[in-house]
Design a protein around this motif. Sequence first.
Motif, mmCIF file in Angstrom:
data_model
loop_
_atom_site.group_PDB
_atom_site.id
_atom_site.type_symbol
_atom_site.label_atom_id
_atom_site.label_comp_id
_atom_site.label_asym_id
_atom_site.label_seq_id
_atom_site.Cartn_x
_atom_site.Cartn_y
_atom_site.Cartn_z
ATOM 1 N N SER A 141 0.890 -1.267 -0.074
ATOM 2 C CA SER A 141 -0.003 0.061 -0.026
ATOM 3 C C SER A 141 0.800 1.337 0.101
ATOM 4 C CB SER A 141 -1.007 -0.020 1.290
ATOM 5 O OG SER A 141 0.064 -0.134 2.467
ATOM 6 N N ASP A 142 0.245 2.450 -0.149
ATOM 7 C CA ASP A 142 0.739 3.620 -0.250
ATOM 8 C C ASP A 142 1.628 4.074 1.220
ATOM 9 O OD1 ASP A 142 0.020 4.070 -2.697
ATOM 10 O OD2 ASP A 142 -1.801 5.114 -2.289
ATOM 11 N N ASN A 143 1.067 3.479 2.391
ATOM 12 C CA ASN A 143 1.655 3.594 3.675
ATOM 13 C C ASN A 143 3.039 2.769 4.015
ATOM 14 O OD1 ASN A 143 0.092 1.508 3.925
ATOM 15 N ND2 ASN A 143 -1.168 2.668 5.470
ATOM 16 N N GLY A 144 3.064 1.763 2.822
ATOM 17 C CA GLY A 144 4.285 0.840 3.250
ATOM 18 C C GLY A 144 3.841 -0.552 3.751
ATOM 19 N N ARG A 145 2.458 -0.833 3.819
ATOM 20 C CA ARG A 145 2.082 -1.981 4.478
ATOM 21 C C ARG A 145 1.851 -2.938 3.336
ATOM 22 N NH1 ARG A 145 -3.581 -1.468 7.856
ATOM 23 N NH2 ARG A 145 -3.062 -3.473 8.287
ATOM 24 N N HIS A 146 2.096 -4.312 3.688
ATOM 25 C CA HIS A 146 2.074 -5.345 2.601
ATOM 26 C C HIS A 146 1.675 -6.569 3.041
ATOM 27 C CE1 HIS A 146 5.689 -6.562 4.962
ATOM 28 N NE2 HIS A 146 5.455 -7.669 4.551
ATOM 29 N N ALA A 147 1.143 -7.263 1.926
ATOM 30 C CA ALA A 147 0.274 -8.641 2.346
ATOM 31 C C ALA A 147 0.595 -9.428 0.889
ATOM 32 C CB ALA A 147 -1.315 -8.049 2.306
ATOM 33 N N PHE A 148 0.361 -10.664 1.489
ATOM 34 C CA PHE A 148 0.572 -11.784 0.165
ATOM 35 C C PHE A 148 -0.908 -12.167 -0.234
ATOM 36 C CE2 PHE A 148 4.557 -11.839 2.465
ATOM 37 C CZ PHE A 148 5.454 -11.965 1.467
ATOM 38 N N ILE A 149 -1.128 -12.476 -1.563
ATOM 39 C CA ILE A 149 -2.091 -12.927 -2.177
ATOM 40 C C ILE A 149 -1.873 -13.661 -3.219
ATOM 41 C CG2 ILE A 149 -3.407 -10.734 -1.882
ATOM 42 C CD1 ILE A 149 -3.142 -9.802 -4.850
ATOM 43 N N GLY A 150 -3.039 -14.549 -3.484
ATOM 44 C CA GLY A 150 -2.757 -15.549 -4.554
ATOM 45 C C GLY A 150 -3.351 -15.055 -6.025
ATOM 46 N N LEU A 151 -2.639 -15.200 -7.065
ATOM 47 C CA LEU A 151 -3.022 -14.594 -8.345
ATOM 48 C C LEU A 151 -2.919 -15.755 -9.481
ATOM 49 C CD1 LEU A 151 -3.447 -12.100 -10.236
ATOM 50 C CD2 LEU A 151 -0.948 -11.978 -10.610
ATOM 51 N N GLY A 152 -4.244 -15.786 -9.925
ATOM 52 C CA GLY A 152 -4.581 -17.163 -11.041
ATOM 53 C C GLY A 152 -5.079 -16.686 -12.399
ATOM 54 N N PHE A 153 -4.458 -17.391 -13.501
ATOM 55 C CA PHE A 153 -5.043 -17.126 -14.605
ATOM 56 C C PHE A 153 -5.770 -18.273 -15.107
ATOM 57 C CE2 PHE A 153 -0.955 -14.926 -14.135
ATOM 58 C CZ PHE A 153 -1.166 -13.850 -14.883
ATOM 59 N N ALA A 154 -7.002 -18.015 -15.919
ATOM 60 C CA ALA A 154 -7.623 -19.081 -16.283
ATOM 61 C C ALA A 154 -7.221 -19.713 -17.713
ATOM 62 C CB ALA A 154 -8.842 -18.417 -16.890
ATOM 63 N N ASP A 155 -6.294 -19.034 -18.438
ATOM 64 C CA ASP A 155 -5.599 -19.895 -19.387
ATOM 65 C C ASP A 155 -4.193 -20.065 -19.096
ATOM 66 O OD1 ASP A 155 -5.307 -20.847 -22.227
ATOM 67 O OD2 ASP A 155 -4.418 -18.891 -22.605
ATOM 68 N N ARG A 156 -3.569 -21.035 -19.397
ATOM 69 C CA ARG A 156 -2.329 -21.234 -19.234
ATOM 70 C C ARG A 156 -1.177 -20.371 -20.076
ATOM 71 N NH1 ARG A 156 -0.476 -26.016 -16.660
ATOM 72 N NH2 ARG A 156 -2.408 -26.751 -17.149
ATOM 73 N N GLY A 157 -1.776 -19.860 -21.275
ATOM 74 C CA GLY A 157 -1.015 -19.091 -22.197
ATOM 75 C C GLY A 157 -0.886 -17.507 -21.366
ATOM 76 N N ASP A 158 -1.785 -17.181 -20.717
ATOM 77 C CA ASP A 158 -1.769 -15.814 -19.910
ATOM 78 C C ASP A 158 -0.650 -16.019 -19.045
ATOM 79 O OD1 ASP A 158 -3.745 -14.971 -21.642
ATOM 80 O OD2 ASP A 158 -5.552 -15.196 -20.125
ATOM 81 N N SER A 159 -0.577 -17.204 -18.174
ATOM 82 C CA SER A 159 0.554 -17.039 -17.123
ATOM 83 C C SER A 159 1.647 -17.212 -17.645
ATOM 84 C CB SER A 159 0.156 -18.430 -16.422
ATOM 85 O OG SER A 159 0.272 -19.603 -17.291
ATOM 86 N N PHE A 160 1.974 -17.805 -19.041
ATOM 87 C CA PHE A 160 3.230 -17.787 -19.561
ATOM 88 C C PHE A 160 3.715 -16.342 -19.970
ATOM 89 C CE2 PHE A 160 5.645 -18.100 -23.522
ATOM 90 C CZ PHE A 160 6.647 -18.836 -23.262
ATOM 91 N N ASP A 161 2.857 -15.841 -20.518
ATOM 92 C CA ASP A 161 3.114 -14.211 -20.905
ATOM 93 C C ASP A 161 3.462 -13.376 -19.621
ATOM 94 O OD1 ASP A 161 2.470 -15.036 -23.576
ATOM 95 O OD2 ASP A 161 0.558 -14.328 -23.484
ATOM 96 N N PHE A 162 2.782 -13.665 -18.613
ATOM 97 C CA PHE A 162 3.189 -12.913 -17.227
ATOM 98 C C PHE A 162 4.518 -13.284 -16.996
ATOM 99 C CE2 PHE A 162 3.368 -13.509 -12.907
ATOM 100 C CZ PHE A 162 2.993 -12.127 -12.254
ATOM 101 N N ASN A 163 4.865 -14.459 -16.944
ATOM 102 C CA ASN A 163 6.207 -15.086 -16.516
ATOM 103 C C ASN A 163 7.280 -14.593 -17.727
ATOM 104 O OD1 ASN A 163 8.186 -16.181 -15.294
ATOM 105 N ND2 ASN A 163 8.023 -18.190 -16.145
ATOM 106 N N VAL A 164 6.949 -14.542 -18.684
ATOM 107 C CA VAL A 164 7.971 -14.229 -19.786
ATOM 108 C C VAL A 164 8.251 -12.538 -19.757
ATOM 109 C CG1 VAL A 164 8.599 -13.862 -22.313
ATOM 110 C CG2 VAL A 164 7.584 -16.128 -21.334
#
Length: 257
Positions: free
Chosen positions: A98-121
């Motif tokens: 966040s803007d005040n420096g706080r952080h958190a961990f979330i899960g991010l998922g893609f419906a298509d495997r090609g989208d996750s590949f583009d994200f990684n590349v």
Amino acid sequence: MAEDNSYESILCVKPEVHVYRIPPRATNRGYRAADWKLDEPAWTGRMKIICKGKVAYIKLEDKNTGELFAQAPVEQYPGSAVEAVTDSSRYFVVRIESDNGRHAFIGLGFADRGDSFDFNVALQDHFKWVKQEGELAKMEASQTTAPKLDLSFKEGQTIKISIGNIKKREAGSAKSRPMGGGLLPPPPGAGAKPAGLIAPPGDFETAPAVQTNTAALLDFGSPVPAAQPTSDMWGDFTSAGSNSSTDAVKPGWVQFS
């Protein structure tokens, strides 16, 4: 963090991603997407990856309004900001701030495997470019600090150049030049008639014998008869042929035994 006046460029855009609440990590082996409630995402929207200088930002925005939901600055990849799960290639754990420096961990998922590949590349290519830029900057810095090689002549310094080989080459080339303006002599025997050939009697004319008056040259008191020309020019050959053969010789031809 990147400076505010850095140029911003877009690396990747995906129209639909899912955000999940994830439980705390149980072991050091990593996160597993099977532990999440994949059929109940906490948020669905658009994802955009931008870069400012050397830092990349993962922005989660609303599909319709473009309102920012969360963002994750990424200064190194792979790293703690983005981590892939151990049981799937379509899910990642992202560290948002966040803007005040706080952080958190979330899960991010893609419906298509090609989208996750583009994200990684997209993240890999950006930090590969950052690495190359850093290596070039180091090379330039080492070149500027290293002393430059001075090849200029000092005051009063002279050099000597020997060009004696040029005269030898010119003399050798002058000897090899042909004389007479480049004209070559004719081949030997070019104007002579080929030997060993006898023309038939009708192809040439017999010059008349010249009567030599030897009496005027050698006068010893007795007259010398003048030489009489013979009418048979093949007499010597016919006489030689008559001794070795009994056949009649045709007039005008020579018979060889």
